[in-house]
Design a protein around this motif. Structure first.
Motif, PDB file in Angstrom:
ATOM      1  N   CYS A  18       0.847  -1.196   0.000  1.00 24.48           N
ATOM      2  CA  CYS A  18       0.000   0.000   0.000  1.00 24.48           C
ATOM      3  C   CYS A  18       0.881   1.244   0.000  1.00 24.48           C
ATOM      4  O   CYS A  18       1.872   1.316   0.737  1.00 24.48           O
ATOM      5  N   GLY A  21       0.729   3.951   3.721  1.00 26.35           N
ATOM      6  CA  GLY A  21       1.637   3.811   4.864  1.00 26.35           C
ATOM      7  C   GLY A  21       1.084   4.288   6.187  1.00 26.35           C
ATOM      8  O   GLY A  21       1.813   4.921   6.967  1.00 26.35           O
ATOM      9  N   CYS A  22      -0.194   4.000   6.468  1.00 28.81           N
ATOM     10  CA  CYS A  22      -0.746   4.388   7.775  1.00 28.81           C
ATOM     11  C   CYS A  22       0.126   3.799   8.883  1.00 28.81           C
ATOM     12  O   CYS A  22       0.577   2.647   8.776  1.00 28.81           O
ATOM     13  N   CYS A  25      -0.719   0.256  10.405  1.00 28.83           N
ATOM     14  CA  CYS A  25      -1.172  -0.828   9.520  1.00 28.83           C
ATOM     15  C   CYS A  25       0.017  -1.574   8.909  1.00 28.83           C
ATOM     16  O   CYS A  25       0.939  -0.954   8.367  1.00 28.83           O
ATOM     17  N   GLY A  66      -4.063  -1.996   0.214  1.00 31.35           N
ATOM     18  CA  GLY A  66      -4.108  -1.022  -0.873  1.00 31.35           C
ATOM     19  C   GLY A  66      -5.140   0.069  -0.690  1.00 31.35           C
ATOM     20  O   GLY A  66      -6.055  -0.039   0.123  1.00 31.35           O
ATOM     21  N   VAL A 102      -8.885   6.226   2.145  1.00 29.16           N
ATOM     22  CA  VAL A 102      -8.423   7.204   3.127  1.00 29.16           C
ATOM     23  C   VAL A 102      -8.844   8.610   2.700  1.00 29.16           C
ATOM     24  O   VAL A 102      -8.723   9.551   3.473  1.00 29.16           O
TER      25      VAL A 102
HETATM   26  S1  SF4 Z   1      -4.988   1.246   6.523  1.00 32.88           S
HETATM   27 FE1  SF4 Z   1      -5.522   0.969   4.352  1.00 32.88          FE
HETATM   28  S2  SF4 Z   1      -4.701   2.821   3.373  1.00 32.88           S
HETATM   29 FE2  SF4 Z   1      -3.677   2.688   5.380  1.00 32.88          FE
HETATM   30  S3  SF4 Z   1      -1.745   1.547   4.968  1.00 32.88           S
HETATM   31 FE3  SF4 Z   1      -3.315   0.056   5.571  1.00 32.88          FE
HETATM   32  S4  SF4 Z   1      -4.166  -0.695   3.638  1.00 32.88           S
HETATM   33 FE4  SF4 Z   1      -3.104   1.253   3.205  1.00 32.88          FE
END
Ligand code: SF4
Length: 252
Positions: A18, A21-22, A25, A66, A102
């Motif tokens: 993804c 990069g939260c 996560c 993603g 997001v």
């Molecule tokens: S929470 Fe969703 S948008 Fe944020 S890094 Fe994870 S998969 Fe990506």
């Protein structure tokens, strides 16, 4: 595959890794390795539908790895095919398909124009103000909450469909009563319901799962302010495949 009552929900990915990069996560740890094609996206649903314990997949949520709106064309091609009746498609109503983002305001507007595909939109808010949000979601620097809410209002005006606000509760970070009060004020400005998700621990990440009491108080505050709120049940923690835990590994 998430079983619940008579629903069988496929939780699928739109990308490999993804780009967002939260900070909480696992999926974003290695960045983005590539987009999935429409075929690869559909294949996930098709394979889950062939599990012996699954009669048919009833719902699809783009909540795996993603950011679906940054792979817009492939995701829309996949949704179109999923919603097409068999044998050409899988016959899953677009209303039962949720796209979680997001928040890319222009892409939300583009999605709202796909009127023949009445999908559900979920916005991953995760914080009730920009200051806190930008410490959790790196892409928050490209937009701000007022712009996102404006895009959500435009979405409702165009589609007539409510939005789900996703809010991951991180112990001691965004789960305090003052955050709940701030979130309630935001939620009341749009037609939205709020999904609260308890954080699932990821090894090496500096976040904790919130206390049950904190979650209850948080929900009570929202409900007292007449915000429709649910606490999402956690599934898949036992195999490290719950919300925020999915990641890819390379061999060799
Ligand atoms: S929470 Fe969703 S948008 Fe944020 S890094 Fe994870 S998969 Fe990506």
């Amino acid at each position: 595959m998430i079983p619940a009552d008579d629903r069988r929900t496929a939780c699928i990915s739109s990308q490999i890794g993804c780009p967002v990069g939260c900070k909480f996560c696992a999926s974003g740890i290695g960045g983005l390795d590539g987009n999935l094609s429409a075929g690869r996206i559909i294949e996930q649903v098709w394979r889950l539908g062939r599990l012996p314990e699954v009669d048919r997949i009833s719902n699809v949520v783009f909540m795996g790895m993603g950011e679906p709106l940054s792979n817009f064309q492939a995701v829309m091609a996949a949704v179109r095919r999923l919603a097409t009746l068999p044998p050409a498609g899988l016959g899953i109503s677009a209303r039962k398909i949720t796209i979680s983002t997001v928040g890319l305001p222009h892409a939300i507007e583009k999605l709202a124009r796909e009127l023949e595909l009445p999908v559900t939109l979920a916005l991953s808010l995760h914080a009730p103000n920009d200051e806190l949000r930008s410490t959790l979601i790196p892409w928050a620097e490209y937009t701000n909450i007022p712009e996102l809410l404006e895009a959500c209002q435009a979405w409702f005006a165009k589609t007539g469909r409510e939005i789900t606000l996703e809010y991951i509760l991180l112990g001691g970070v965004n789960d305090r009563p003052e955050h709940a009060r701030e979130l309630a004020e935001l939620a009341k400005t749009i037609r939205a319901n709020v999904n609260l998700i308890r954080y699932n621990e990821v090894k090496g990440m500096p976040f904790d799962r919130p206390d049950d009491d904190a979650v209850r108080v948080f929900q009570d505050i929202l409900r007292a302010k007449h915000v429709n709120t649910h606490i999402r049940a956690s599934r898949g923690r036992d195999i490290a495949a719950a919300c925020g835990q999915l990641r890819h590994e390379r061999n060799g």
